[in-house]
Design a protein around this motif. Structure first.
Motif, PDB file in Angstrom:
ATOM      1  N   ARG A 262       5.665 -16.246  79.871  1.00 50.00           N
ATOM      2  CA  ARG A 262       6.261 -17.121  78.608  1.00 50.00           C
ATOM      3  C   ARG A 262       4.833 -17.622  78.321  1.00 50.00           C
TER       4      ARG A 262
ATOM      5  N   HIS B  16       1.666  -7.769  74.411  1.00 48.12           N
ATOM      6  CA  HIS B  16       2.937  -8.811  75.104  1.00 48.12           C
ATOM      7  C   HIS B  16       3.247  -7.392  75.431  1.00 48.12           C
ATOM      8  N   ASP B  17       3.988  -7.141  76.397  1.00 49.87           N
ATOM      9  CA  ASP B  17       4.632  -5.209  76.691  1.00 49.87           C
ATOM     10  C   ASP B  17       6.032  -5.957  76.700  1.00 49.87           C
TER      11      ASP B  17
ATOM     12  N   ALA C 222       5.696  -9.891  79.590  1.00 51.32           N
ATOM     13  CA  ALA C 222       4.950 -10.740  79.721  1.00 51.32           C
ATOM     14  C   ALA C 222       3.289 -11.076  78.816  1.00 51.32           C
ATOM     15  N   PHE C 223       2.958 -12.413  79.065  1.00 45.90           N
ATOM     16  CA  PHE C 223       1.887 -11.863  77.488  1.00 45.90           C
ATOM     17  C   PHE C 223       0.956 -11.944  79.187  1.00 45.90           C
ATOM     18  N   THR C 224       0.036 -10.985  77.842  1.00 46.34           N
ATOM     19  CA  THR C 224      -1.803 -10.928  78.481  1.00 46.34           C
ATOM     20  C   THR C 224      -2.508 -11.647  78.086  1.00 46.34           C
TER      21      THR C 224
ATOM     22  N   THR D 255       4.666 -11.368  68.137  1.00 47.25           N
ATOM     23  CA  THR D 255       5.138 -11.421  69.479  1.00 47.25           C
ATOM     24  C   THR D 255       5.957 -13.085  69.945  1.00 47.25           C
TER      25      THR D 255
ATOM     26  N   THR E 257      -2.151 -14.190  82.910  1.00 53.21           N
ATOM     27  CA  THR E 257      -0.887 -13.860  82.684  1.00 53.21           C
ATOM     28  C   THR E 257       0.293 -14.271  82.800  1.00 53.21           C
TER      29      THR E 257
ATOM     30  N   TYR F  74       5.932 -16.023  71.374  1.00 49.23           N
ATOM     31  CA  TYR F  74       5.258 -16.955  71.607  1.00 49.23           C
ATOM     32  C   TYR F  74       6.100 -17.777  71.013  1.00 49.23           C
TER      33      TYR F  74
ATOM     34  N   VAL G  88      -4.331 -11.107  72.971  1.00 49.98           N
ATOM     35  CA  VAL G  88      -3.434 -11.560  72.856  1.00 49.98           C
ATOM     36  C   VAL G  88      -1.808 -10.545  73.621  1.00 49.98           C
TER      37      VAL G  88
END
Length: 485
Positions: free
Chosen positions: A260, A241-242, A245-247, A157, A257, A159, A239
């Motif tokens: 970043r 990531h779509d 956004a991150f969840t 991801t 959520t 990140y 974790v």
């Protein structure tokens, strides 16, 4: 195979400590090869202390402007990240270009090699196809890199580590910070003060867990006042990531959520990359084990974060002075008593110490009893020596004194933004301070007096007899001394 090129010293890694060692040895007249694969100067000037403190300075100016209400009138504040990003790019990092730093080193007489270096047997260093044979020694200053936890789904991801956070040109609307240590809190507060919705997730039961609990409380309250959501005791499990956004999915079902995700969960050395096995050194250690002269093994020294003595520029510079003195002492003995610079013992220290081939000359021994550390949140958290818990775990007969900053004269005058305290940890049997914490608007600056007290083991009776300037923040030290019990 290339024939080895004979030189005096090879320094692998030109971060803060490595650059200092290499430059000073070159100035002393040695033939020095400095090898760096990234940027000369290392983490501090490009992604660490220098640019981050520029960010903090800007964010603190915003906060201070907002404190005008109730003190001196009314103001309207409109944060703008553009000048901050521009200053970091142009003033601090030269757009992440180390040309000036390379010239600084070569101007001292050093030879710079860009590349990845590995040990290749005693005294030998390989950089690509080139091989160097060091007559007098090798210095390892390879630093550390962010340690990313093995959270399911995180790898792959986009990140952030601290590097992407420092380089950002446009701020996100929301930020999730995984890790509640010093770096995480500093960056969280900066972004929050520029209008970003920030959530800090920490697995331990409090942020700044290495410091006193009182410091954790003050820091957490300050960040919450800036709008930061702080969740402690939360363990990240997965974790997602779509693309937008991150969840973060936590144990127990909690979800967080944000646009970043900043991962700041510590750093580690990558010793497996150094070829340590070719010189009989265990590469499976977390950090390089060194003696009190920073010696790893015969003819090899280490300096900076790779030694595990704290990821601080001031530690790297302190260690660099010891390594320079010990290397020059090594050269003096190898050359039959001739010191190329006349300064083999210039940094002072205790005689009788023996490091990586060291003699009984006055080359200093490393001593970390009074190692200062500062978290540059607002308020700043400065600390030195042992915490109360550490002292009690060591069986010390502990006395503790604590003075709240708002109750001091300067704290009362300061009013808005006056949160903080001074906490003293004393060894009652010896009658000296063995640790202290200074939290407040000038927490890091007030710490200096406490560092001297711990380092020199100044008797408590003498500290009580000192004259403390009125009204200053450091005068709270006198109040804390009265509270020792």
């Amino acid at each position: 195979m290339a024939d080895p090129e004979l030189v005096d010293v090879v320094v692998i890694g030109l971060g803060v400590g490595g650059e200092e060692v290499a430059g000073r040895l070159a100035e002393a007249g040695l033939s020095v090869v400095g090898v760096e694969r990234d940027l000369v100067g290392g983490e501090c000037p490009y992604w660490g202390c220098v640019p981050s403190k520029m960010m903090i300075r800007a964010a603190n100016a915003i906060a201070e402007a907002r404190r005008v209400d109730g003190l001196a009138g009314t103001v309207e504040v409109r944060p703008d990240w553009a000048p901050v990003a521009r200053r970091i790019r142009e003033e601090a990092t030269d757009t992440w270009d180390d040309t000036v730093a390379v010239r600084r080193f070569t101007g001292k007489g050093g030879r710079f090699v860009r590349g990845t270096a590995r040990l290749d047997g005693p005294g030998r260093v390989r950089v690509g196809e080139r091989v160097f044979q060091a007559r007098h020694g090798i210095v390892l200053g390879t630093g550390t890199r962010p340690s990313v936890p093995p959270v399911d789904g995180l790898a792959g991801t986009p990140y952030w580590t601290n590097r992407q956070a420092i380089e950002v040109e446009e701020l996100p609307e929301s930020l999730l910070v995984l890790g509640g240590g010093a770096i995480g809190l500093e960056l969280a507060q900066v972004f929050a003060r520029f209008g970003v919705r920030v959530t800090v997730v920490e697995a331990l039961d409090r942020v700044l867990a290495v410091e006193e609990p009182e410091a954790s409380e003050v820091a957490a309250a300050a960040l919450r006042a800036d709008g930061v959501e702080i969740r402690t005791g939360v363990r990240a499990e997965r974790v997602g990531h779509d693309g937008r956004a991150f969840t973060l999915h936590a144990a127990g079902g909690a979800e967080f959520t944000a646009g970043r995700l900043l991962v700041v969960t510590g750093r580690r050395a990558h010793l497996d990359e150094l070829g340590l096995d070719t010189v009989g050194v265990d590469a499976g250690q977390r950090y390089l084990a060194v003696d009190d002269r920073l010696g790893v093994t015969e003819g090899i020294w280490a300096v900076g974060d790779v030694t595990g003595e704290g990821a601080f520029t001031h530690v790297a510079m302190y260690q660099a002075g010891i390594v320079v003195a010990d290397v020059l002492d090594h050269v003096r003995r190898a050359d039959g008593g001739t010191d190329p610079s006349g300064t083999a013992s210039a940094t002072g220290g205790a005689a009788g110490a023996t490091g990586a081939g060291g003699s009984d000359r006055a080359v200093p021994r490393a001593d970390y009893r009074a190692l200062p550390r500062v978290t540059f949140t607002d308020p700043e958290v400065g600390a030195v020596g042992l915490t109360e818990r550490q002292a009690r775990e060591r069986g010390v007969n502990v006395q503790v004194g604590l003075a709240r900053l708002p109750s001091s004269a300067r704290g009362w005058i300061h009013k808005a933004g006056n949160e903080g305290f001074v906490k003293l940890v004393a060894d009652a049997d010896r009658g000296v301070l063995i640790g202290a914490t200074s939290v407040g608007p000038a927490g890091g600056e007030s710490l200096s007096a406490l560092v001297v007290a711990v380092h020199a083991a100044v008797p408590l009776a003498r500290l009580r007899q000192m004259i403390y300037a009125y009204p200053t923040f450091h005068r709270a030290i006198e109040d804390a001394l009265r509270e020792l019990s």
